[in-house]
Structures are given as C-alpha cells and as structure tokens.
Design a protein around this motif. Structure first.
Motif, PDB file in Angstrom:
ATOM      1  N   GLY A 322      -1.736  11.492 -16.435  1.00 47.74           N
ATOM      2  CA  GLY A 322      -2.038  12.766 -15.808  1.00 47.74           C
ATOM      3  C   GLY A 322      -3.348  12.806 -15.048  1.00 47.74           C
ATOM      4  N   LYS A 323      -4.076  11.693 -15.015  1.00 43.63           N
ATOM      5  CA  LYS A 323      -5.395  11.670 -14.368  1.00 43.63           C
ATOM      6  C   LYS A 323      -5.413  10.883 -13.050  1.00 43.63           C
ATOM      7  CE  LYS A 323      -7.760  11.807 -18.857  1.00 43.63           C
ATOM      8  NZ  LYS A 323      -8.729  11.124 -19.758  1.00 43.63           N
ATOM      9  N   ILE A 324      -4.407  10.048 -12.822  1.00 40.22           N
ATOM     10  CA  ILE A 324      -4.445   9.103 -11.706  1.00 40.22           C
ATOM     11  C   ILE A 324      -3.657   9.624 -10.499  1.00 40.22           C
ATOM     12  CG2 ILE A 324      -3.939   6.760 -10.957  1.00 40.22           C
ATOM     13  CD1 ILE A 324      -6.124   6.950 -13.082  1.00 40.22           C
ATOM     14  N   ALA A 325      -4.310   9.612  -9.348  1.00 39.86           N
ATOM     15  CA  ALA A 325      -3.670   9.972  -8.085  1.00 39.86           C
ATOM     16  C   ALA A 325      -3.452   8.704  -7.270  1.00 39.86           C
ATOM     17  CB  ALA A 325      -4.535  10.954  -7.313  1.00 39.86           C
ATOM     18  N   ILE A 326      -2.290   8.597  -6.640  1.00 38.28           N
ATOM     19  CA  ILE A 326      -1.979   7.468  -5.766  1.00 38.28           C
ATOM     20  C   ILE A 326      -2.177   7.902  -4.323  1.00 38.28           C
ATOM     21  CG2 ILE A 326      -0.214   5.819  -5.052  1.00 38.28           C
ATOM     22  CD1 ILE A 326       1.140   6.228  -7.750  1.00 38.28           C
ATOM     23  N   ALA A 327      -2.893   7.090  -3.548  1.00 35.04           N
ATOM     24  CA  ALA A 327      -3.183   7.439  -2.156  1.00 35.04           C
ATOM     25  C   ALA A 327      -3.140   6.188  -1.286  1.00 35.04           C
ATOM     26  CB  ALA A 327      -4.553   8.105  -2.045  1.00 35.04           C
ATOM     27  N   ALA A 328      -3.120   6.391   0.015  1.00 41.66           N
ATOM     28  CA  ALA A 328      -3.193   5.267   0.946  1.00 41.66           C
ATOM     29  C   ALA A 328      -4.532   4.569   0.776  1.00 41.66           C
ATOM     30  CB  ALA A 328      -3.037   5.760   2.379  1.00 41.66           C
ATOM     31  N   PRO A 329      -4.565   3.245   0.913  1.00 42.92           N
ATOM     32  CA  PRO A 329      -5.837   2.533   0.807  1.00 42.92           C
ATOM     33  C   PRO A 329      -6.698   2.806   2.023  1.00 42.92           C
ATOM     34  CG  PRO A 329      -4.145   1.018   1.527  1.00 42.92           C
ATOM     35  CD  PRO A 329      -3.447   2.326   1.235  1.00 42.92           C
ATOM     36  N   PRO A 330      -7.995   2.589   1.931  1.00 44.62           N
ATOM     37  CA  PRO A 330      -8.864   2.765   3.102  1.00 44.62           C
ATOM     38  C   PRO A 330      -8.505   1.775   4.206  1.00 44.62           C
ATOM     39  CG  PRO A 330     -10.150   2.623   1.070  1.00 44.62           C
ATOM     40  CD  PRO A 330      -8.754   2.206   0.727  1.00 44.62           C
ATOM     41  N   VAL A 331      -8.895   2.102   5.428  1.00 41.72           N
ATOM     42  CA  VAL A 331      -8.723   1.213   6.574  1.00 41.72           C
ATOM     43  C   VAL A 331     -10.067   1.068   7.275  1.00 41.72           C
ATOM     44  CG1 VAL A 331      -6.295   1.797   6.918  1.00 41.72           C
ATOM     45  CG2 VAL A 331      -8.069   3.122   8.089  1.00 41.72           C
ATOM     46  N   PHE A 332     -10.168   0.077   8.155  1.00 45.25           N
ATOM     47  CA  PHE A 332     -11.388  -0.090   8.940  1.00 45.25           C
ATOM     48  C   PHE A 332     -11.400   0.843  10.139  1.00 45.25           C
ATOM     49  CE2 PHE A 332     -11.368  -4.168   6.695  1.00 45.25           C
ATOM     50  CZ  PHE A 332     -12.679  -4.219   6.271  1.00 45.25           C
ATOM     51  N   GLY A 333     -10.203   1.189  10.621  1.00 44.28           N
ATOM     52  CA  GLY A 333     -10.124   2.083  11.759  1.00 44.28           C
ATOM     53  C   GLY A 333      -9.981   1.375  13.085  1.00 44.28           C
ATOM     54  N   ASN A 335      -7.769  -1.345  13.457  1.00 44.47           N
ATOM     55  CA  ASN A 335      -6.462  -1.993  13.516  1.00 44.47           C
ATOM     56  C   ASN A 335      -5.469  -1.151  12.731  1.00 44.47           C
ATOM     57  OD1 ASN A 335      -4.366  -3.757  13.922  1.00 44.47           O
ATOM     58  ND2 ASN A 335      -5.032  -5.232  12.392  1.00 44.47           N
ATOM     59  N   ASP A 336      -5.236   0.054  13.218  1.00 46.59           N
ATOM     60  CA  ASP A 336      -4.416   1.001  12.484  1.00 46.59           C
ATOM     61  C   ASP A 336      -2.962   0.578  12.359  1.00 46.59           C
ATOM     62  OD1 ASP A 336      -6.212   3.883  13.803  1.00 46.59           O
ATOM     63  OD2 ASP A 336      -6.606   2.588  12.091  1.00 46.59           O
ATOM     64  N   ALA A 337      -2.547  -0.450  13.113  1.00 52.62           N
ATOM     65  CA  ALA A 337      -1.171  -0.914  13.012  1.00 52.62           C
ATOM     66  C   ALA A 337      -0.878  -1.447  11.618  1.00 52.62           C
ATOM     67  CB  ALA A 337      -0.893  -1.991  14.057  1.00 52.62           C
ATOM     68  N   VAL A 338      -1.884  -2.041  10.971  1.00 48.09           N
ATOM     69  CA  VAL A 338      -1.738  -2.531   9.602  1.00 48.09           C
ATOM     70  C   VAL A 338      -2.537  -1.620   8.679  1.00 48.09           C
ATOM     71  CG1 VAL A 338      -2.123  -4.446   8.004  1.00 48.09           C
ATOM     72  CG2 VAL A 338      -1.400  -4.911  10.356  1.00 48.09           C
ATOM     73  N   LYS A 339      -1.823  -0.825   7.909  1.00 45.36           N
ATOM     74  CA  LYS A 339      -2.469   0.073   6.958  1.00 45.36           C
ATOM     75  C   LYS A 339      -2.495  -0.523   5.556  1.00 45.36           C
ATOM     76  CE  LYS A 339      -0.816   4.161   9.489  1.00 45.36           C
ATOM     77  NZ  LYS A 339       0.063   5.362   9.416  1.00 45.36           N
ATOM     78  N   THR A 340      -1.512  -1.367   5.276  1.00 41.94           N
ATOM     79  CA  THR A 340      -1.390  -1.938   3.945  1.00 41.94           C
ATOM     80  C   THR A 340      -0.604  -3.234   4.049  1.00 41.94           C
ATOM     81  OG1 THR A 340      -0.719  -1.478   1.653  1.00 41.94           O
ATOM     82  CG2 THR A 340       0.747  -0.696   3.397  1.00 41.94           C
TER      83      THR A 340
END
Length: 474
Positions: A322-333, A335-340
C-alpha cells in the motif's frame, strides 16, 4: 550461502573492511551469475514469480491427454513454467482437437540444462522439441550453425500486438529464434509514504536531474538513502545508456566501453552518489535477498527496476504493502524516443531437427504470444505481457482481486501504457560478447567506481583492456 559467506568474511582476521566489502560483492555477483539471469537482463531474472528459476530441479512431468496426441518434449529451468505450459497446452487441445499435444516437461538446474542442450545440438542426439533458453545464454545458440528453428512465420499472426524489441532480442539477421516470456519494462518504484514525509512529490520527477534533486533533498531531510548505485547489476545503467543512444559495442560490434556517452552515464551516476542521491546497497542491487530488508525497513525509498520486480514486493517486502507507487522512469530529455527498456527474459525455442518442429512452433506461439496466454502471464506469473492487446483489458489489469493491483498505490498497467511506445533495447543484448561484459561490470567495473572511488574513465579503460584480451582484440 550469502549469509554464511558474509559471516565468515566478517570474522576473518587480518583483512581490512574495504577488502571484506569488495570480496562480499564479488562473491555475491558470482553467485548471482550462476543462479540468476545475466545477459541484457543486467543482473537477475527469477523474473516475476519465477522464484525457483535456477536452483532446483522439478523432475519430469507428463500431461494427461485423452485420445491421440503428438508428444512434445520440453526442457526448462523454471519450475513454474511446467504448470503454465501444461495449462495453456490443455487450452490448445480444447481449441484444436485435431492437433492435440502431450507435453513431457523436464525441469533441470540452470547450468545443467543449457550445457546439456549445447551438447545435444552439437552431437545431433538427445535434444528436446522445445526448450527455454535464458537471455544471457541465447546468443551462444544463434552463432555459427544455428540448431534452432526460425520462428518468424509462427510469430507472424501475433506480431502486430507483441512488443517488437522483445522479439528482437531473440533474433538474428532478420529471423526470430525465440518466443519471449515478458517485457520486463523498466519502471520506477517509489515509496510514496516515505517521500511525502520528506516533502517530495514523486509525480514531479520527470528527468534524471529531477531525480538527483529529489534524492539529495530526501537524504538531507531523513539521513536515509534515496536510491541504489548498482554494483552487481546494470538495470538502471542499461536504461540510461539506451536513453542516451549508446551501447557497450560500436556499430561494427567492437568493444566500446570508453566512448563519451558511456563515460557520461557512469559519471552522472557517480555524481549522484557523491551528492547523496544514491548509495550502494547490500547485495549490490534491489533484486537480492540481502537488499530486500533494506527496502522493507525504509532504509531506501526508490527502485529503478524491471516490471517483474512487482512480485518481489509482494513476496519479500510485505511491509511496504500500500506504500509503493509505480511510475515511468526518469529520462534525460534529449532522446525521448527511448523512455525505457526491457530487462530480463527467457526465450522459448524450437529445435530445428525435431520431427514435430512445425507443430511445436505453432503450439508454443499460442502458449507464449496469444491473448489467452498473456492474460495468464499476468494473473499467474505477475509479468508484464508481451502481447500488448491485453494491456487495455481493464477487467484483467484492474481486477480488484489481483494481488498486484491490491498491493500498489497506482494501477500497474497505467504506467505500462504510458511507456508503450518508448520501449527500446541495447543492441549488445544479442551479442556473444555481452555475458562477458556483464560479468566484468558486475565483478570489477562497478565496484571500482562506486565502492573503491576509482575515476570513471580509468575504470572503463581497465575493463576495456581486460575484455579486449579475452576477445582477442575484437
């Protein structure tokens, strides 16, 4: 074994603490190399709920089938796959009464199975019809004379809905030789409760600069650690390299550890460590029995890991329910074509010389890639399915009775859908050289940088020389 080793080293006389730490890290990494996934998985597989992936032999199990059926011998090193394959084969038989199969499934220890397969393919005797091959081993079976069947035609009916980068890692020269098991989408797991207490809103973390700033703020506010600087895995490192558009090999397949972007990524991580945003963790990475208590007790607040880490939370970090949120990982900004990227994996292959190869390919394409199968991949195994058609089935992905939906603060598939069009990979995943690169990084390079404080460029140059000697300068 890890605990006993640590105790023995801790009590050893005449050995300074730095040497003990280094030896523990090396021993842990060596053990994980033998017992977990390597390759472009960057460290461990046991993927999702494959908790017995590489330690135990589950023996041989035979399906019970009414009437005539073609027998398919299947080898795996993952005990849970025996049950999963059997259940899906039963569904296949119900839908295809004229093409029934009877699976004879043999579960073996990880090294034993891969070694036995190699010998069988070389000798032309004793190979199964179908076999699970983990990602780190796969390149060895697609070099030279390939003994695996080209599965391109079998994949075609499902290809439009399957994450292409996960097919590519089991491919060579435009042909596919393995059916993927999951995506392993790399995501961020944030302990939202701890971050809120420190005045940090994880939803504002979009870039690595944001991540670093949040990590420094968290460490200063709490005295505890924000995230992990990996020393026995490369989950976060490989993600950042892919986002930067670089790799361990150049476009010609030659070793290229010292290129400017690799140096930039490792230096960026070291800068985060020195600023207090990252710290090394027991066991060297989040997916480790030594590390689970660190997160469970709140000593660390963030994990950058493949999606299958969800099962580690439910199995080994129950205090965080109940404490953990899942989110997109950070990016450098830049090369937005590769997010993960995808991390971890097991490719299911068909042996080319099998007299039932065509049928086996058709059946296992259904078992691994169909919508029916991928619903069970989520429900039974807890993986992110490679068939993205099921990602929008809210009855499945938001089922309130699902253990993962119950555990996490956010709906897991919301993040997967956000990242769906930005899933990349490292080209070196399919290279024979990658297992050696991974081993060098996990035993030497990362320890030199993040434990011993060695200059990043110097550490990479040293590993470049070591590997060039191993590869004969190639």
């Amino acid at each position: 074994v890890f605990f006993m080793t640590f105790c023995a080293l801790s009590s050893a006389k005449g050995m300074d603490i730095n040497m003990k730490k280094k030896l523990v890290s090396v021993i842990l990494c060596a053990a994980m190399t033998a017992t977990m996934l390597l390759g472009c998985s960057a460290g461990s597989e046991k993927s999702g709920s494959d908790s017995k992936a590489k330690g135990e032999s589950g023996g041989t199990k035979e399906m019970e089938v009414d009437g005539d059926a073609t027998t398919l011998n299947v080898w795996t090193f993952i005990e849970l796959h025996q049950e999963f394959y059997t259940n899906m084969a039963e569904k296949w038989n119900e839908a295809h009464p004229d093409k029934k199969v009877k699976l004879v499934l043999s579960n073996m220890q990880y090294d034993d199975m891969h070694n036995k397969l190699s010998l069988a393919l070389e000798s032309g005797k004793g190979a199964p019809d179908v076999v699970d091959i983990e990602l780190g081993k796969f390149p060895a079976f697609t070099s030279g004379e390939i003994g695996l069947m080209d599965l391109t035609d079998a994949i075609e009916p499902y290809k439009d809905n399957v994450v292409e980068s996960r097919l590519d890692i089991y491919g060579k020269d435009g042909k596919y030789y393995g059916f993927p098991t999951h995506v392993g989408t790399t995501v961020a797991f944030y302990n939202d409760d701890l971050l809120k207490e420190a005045g940090i809103d994880y939803t504002t973390i979009k870039t690595w600069d944001d991540f670093k700033e949040a990590g420094v703020k968290y460490h200063e506010a709490t005295g505890k650690e924000f995230a992990c600087a990996e020393t026995t895995a490369q989950w976060m490192i490989n993600l950042m390299l892919a986002q930067k558009g670089t790799d361990y090999l150049d476009k010609d397949g030659k070793l290229d550890l010292t290129n400017d972007k690799v140096v930039e990524v490792l230096q960026y991580i070291k800068d985060m460590q020195e600023a207090g945003a990252l710290a090394t963790v027991a066991g060297g990475q989040p997916d480790n029995e030594e590390a689970y208590p660190e997160y469970n007790s709140g000593n660390f607040a963030v994990q950058i890991m493949p999606f299958w880490q969800t099962s580690r939370f439910t199995n080994y970090m129950s205090d965080l329910d109940g404490k953990i949120a899942i989110a997109a990982p950070p990016v450098f900004g830049d090369n937005d074509a590769v997010k993960t990227i995808g991390g971890g994996g097991t490719g299911t292959a068909v042996v080319k010389s099998s007299e039932n190869a065509e049928l086996a390919a058709e059946v296992f394409a259904y078992i691994k890639l169909s919508e029916d199968a991928n619903k069970e991949v989520w429900n039974v195994l807890g993986f992110d399915p490679v068939n993205t058609a099921v990602w929008t089935d809210t009855d499945l992905t938001q089922n309130p009775d699902n253990q993962f939906v119950k555990y996490f603060k956010t709906k897991p598939f919301d993040t997967l859908l956000e990242l769906q069009d930005g899933i990349g990979s490292l080209a070196s995943c399919t290279s024979e050289k990658y297992p050696s690169i991974n081993n060098e990084f996990c035993t030497t390079t990362l320890n030199n940088i993040f434990e011993e404080g060695m200059d990043v460029k110097e550490a990479l140059e040293q590993s470049q020389e070591t590997l060039e000697n191993e590869f004969g300068g190639k």
